[in-house]
Design an enzyme around this catalytic site. Structure first.
Site, mmCIF file in Angstrom:
data_model
loop_
_atom_site.group_PDB
_atom_site.id
_atom_site.type_symbol
_atom_site.label_atom_id
_atom_site.label_comp_id
_atom_site.label_asym_id
_atom_site.label_seq_id
_atom_site.Cartn_x
_atom_site.Cartn_y
_atom_site.Cartn_z
ATOM 1 N N TYR A 142 0.818 -1.201 0.000
ATOM 2 C CA TYR A 142 0.000 0.000 0.000
ATOM 3 C C TYR A 142 0.861 1.264 0.000
ATOM 4 C CZ TYR A 142 -4.680 -1.946 0.608
ATOM 5 O OH TYR A 142 -5.887 -2.568 0.416
ATOM 6 N N LYS A 193 3.043 -15.338 1.884
ATOM 7 C CA LYS A 193 3.372 -16.162 0.701
ATOM 8 C C LYS A 193 4.881 -16.340 0.648
ATOM 9 C CE LYS A 193 1.410 -17.133 -2.815
ATOM 10 N NZ LYS A 193 1.064 -18.503 -3.314
ATOM 11 N N ASP A 226 -2.919 -17.978 0.215
ATOM 12 C CA ASP A 226 -3.946 -18.516 -0.700
ATOM 13 C C ASP A 226 -4.664 -19.701 -0.055
ATOM 14 O OD1 ASP A 226 -1.580 -19.990 -0.859
ATOM 15 O OD2 ASP A 226 -1.790 -20.460 -2.983
ATOM 16 N N ASP A 250 -6.493 -7.111 3.481
ATOM 17 C CA ASP A 250 -7.600 -6.444 2.792
ATOM 18 C C ASP A 250 -8.503 -7.494 2.150
ATOM 19 O OD1 ASP A 250 -9.087 -4.314 1.636
ATOM 20 O OD2 ASP A 250 -8.025 -4.653 -0.256
ATOM 21 N N ASP A 254 -12.392 -9.156 3.561
ATOM 22 C CA ASP A 254 -13.637 -9.142 2.778
ATOM 23 C C ASP A 254 -14.243 -10.545 2.725
ATOM 24 O OD1 ASP A 254 -13.490 -6.420 2.222
ATOM 25 O OD2 ASP A 254 -14.016 -6.672 0.107
HETATM 26 C C1 IPM Z 1 -10.541 -1.426 3.325
HETATM 27 C C2 IPM Z 1 -10.750 -0.762 1.994
HETATM 28 C C3 IPM Z 1 -9.592 0.188 1.702
HETATM 29 C C4 IPM Z 1 -8.324 -0.637 1.626
HETATM 30 C C5 IPM Z 1 -9.768 1.047 0.434
HETATM 31 C C6 IPM Z 1 -11.032 1.867 0.488
HETATM 32 C C7 IPM Z 1 -8.570 1.914 0.184
HETATM 33 O O1 IPM Z 1 -10.906 -1.715 1.011
HETATM 34 O O2 IPM Z 1 -10.414 -0.702 4.346
HETATM 35 O O3 IPM Z 1 -10.526 -2.639 3.389
HETATM 36 O O4 IPM Z 1 -7.974 -1.166 0.571
HETATM 37 O O5 IPM Z 1 -7.656 -0.744 2.662
HETATM 38 MG MG MG Z 2 -10.973 -3.717 1.737
#
Ligand code: IPM
Ligand code: MG
Length: 368
Positions: A142, A193, A226, A250, A254
């Site tokens: 990042y 990884k 993975d 990240d 999700d």
């Molecule tokens: C998160 C989001 C952010 C990230 C974006 C909005 C930059 O996806 O907080 O998970 O990638 O960290």
């Molecule tokens: Mg995210």
């Protein structure tokens, strides 16, 4: 009654709608003499770009530094697809994380009993799930330099992102993982990884070394990221605390969010280094979900991730663990009554709007 300074950054899309429910909550705490949260507001993301041509201003950053906690909604949307990369909405969020030094991102994934059927996975796979993804938040790809697109002059361009980690960055996030695990089920799974990436090799070595030196009582296992993603959907209950880098964190968070039924359910806390003098740390609280421009302004958004993020603020910034438990119980009981926003709606439940859900949660709090 204790008094704290908050900076509320609602941002874009559904951000302002879910933030309105936090304000309702603040009203509850003030009215009942529980705590006086003095809140200032500021612009971030696309909303800030529209006003100031940057994703966050220096003045707002100064307020963030001065606040006891920042409460963040969401940023981004197609409206800002064409703005310069440096000023894109997400840049505001990343600057907050980096400048406040919020390296530890705690993302708990909890399945509320009433929602075990809302997940796309079978009930037995997710029922009773309670895990934490601990994501490194200020390093890795990042922020690594160089980060460029170069014109090679032959009709080709070359894009470079840099994944970089120093020992101390890995060690401090691993330490938080072990400390969290000690308060939970005492198990840490570290994901990287190392079969492909040098940062993975170092990550593995540093986590292993810290455990051997200081946390022998905590069970440590390593997984390639993975395979970890696969295990997260196969049998998530095998995990307690997962610690991983910024990018894998990240993605994996999700995935973890959907185990709980909806992205609209997952809160997060981003914490900085503990200040030895004040015993406090810089902190920002935000839902894991994004700005959801497709449903923005329709009163459809699920405010639970935002409200639960505020619950994490009660716990980690304000030493109000009991109030945090009460808020979690109020959320569970609103869900138990069959109230659902559109994202978690199932047969036989009652569809409610963002504000009706917020009202219901505060209503349950009044009763507890
Ligand atoms: C998160 C989001 C952010 C990230 C974006 C909005 C930059 O996806 O907080 O998970 O990638 O960290
Ligand atoms: Mg995210």
């Amino acid at each position: 009654m204790p008094s704290f300074k908050l900076l509320l950054l609602a941002g874009d899309g559904i951000g302002p709608e879910v933030m309105a429910e936090v304000k309702r909550l603040l009203g509850f705490y003030a009215k009942n003499g529980i705590a006086d949260f003095q809140s200032e507001e500021g612009l971030v993301g696309g909303a800030c770009y529209d006003a100031h041509k940057v994703a966050i201003t220096d003045a707002t950053m100064a307020k963030a530094h001065a606040a006891d906690a920042v409460i963040f909604g969401a940023v981004g949307g197609p409206k800002w697809d064409k703005v310069p990369f440096e000023a894109r909405p997400e840049a505001g969020l990343l600057r907050l994380r980096k400048d406040l030094g919020l390296f530890a991102n705690i993302r708990p994934a909890i399945v509320y009993p009433a929602l075990a059927d809302a997940s796309s996975l079978k009930r037995e796979v997710v029922e009773g799930l309670d895990i934490v993804i601990l994501r490194e938040l200020t390093g890795g790809v990042y922020f690594g330099e160089p980060k460029t697109i170069t014109d090679l002059g032959n009709g080709q361009k070359r894009a470079v992102d840099t994944q970089v980690y120093d020992t101390y960055e890995i060690e401090r996030i691993a330490r938080i993982a072990f400390e969290l695990a000690r308060q939970r089920r005492n198990k840490v799974t570290s994901m990287e990884k190392r079969n492909v990436m040098k940062t993975g090799v170092l990550w593995h070595e540093v986590v292993e070394g810290l455990q051997a030196r200081e946390y022998k009582d905590v069970q440590l296992e390593h997984m390639l990221a993975d395979a970890g993603g696969m295990q997260l959907v196969r049998w998530p209950k095998q995990f307690d605390v997962i610690v991983t880098d910024n990018l894998f964190g990240d993605m994996l968070s999700d995935v973890a969010a959907m185990l709980t039924g909806s992205l609209g359910m997952l809160p997060s806390a981003s914490l900085g280094e503990l200040d030895a003098k004040t015993k406090r740390c810089k902190a920002m609280y935000e839902p894991v979900h994004g700005s959801a421009p497709d449903i923005a302004g329709k009163g459809m958004a699920n405010p639970i991730a935002m409200l639960a993020s505020f619950g994490m603020a009660l716990r980690y910034s304000f030493n109000m663990g009991k109030e945090a438990d009460r808020l979690d119980a109020a959320i569970a009981s609103a869900l138990g009554k069959g109230l659902r926003t559109a994202d978690i709606k199932s047969e036989g439940t009652k569809l409610v709007s963002t504000s009706e859900m917020g009202e219901a949660v505060v209503g349950e709090l009044e009763k507890l």
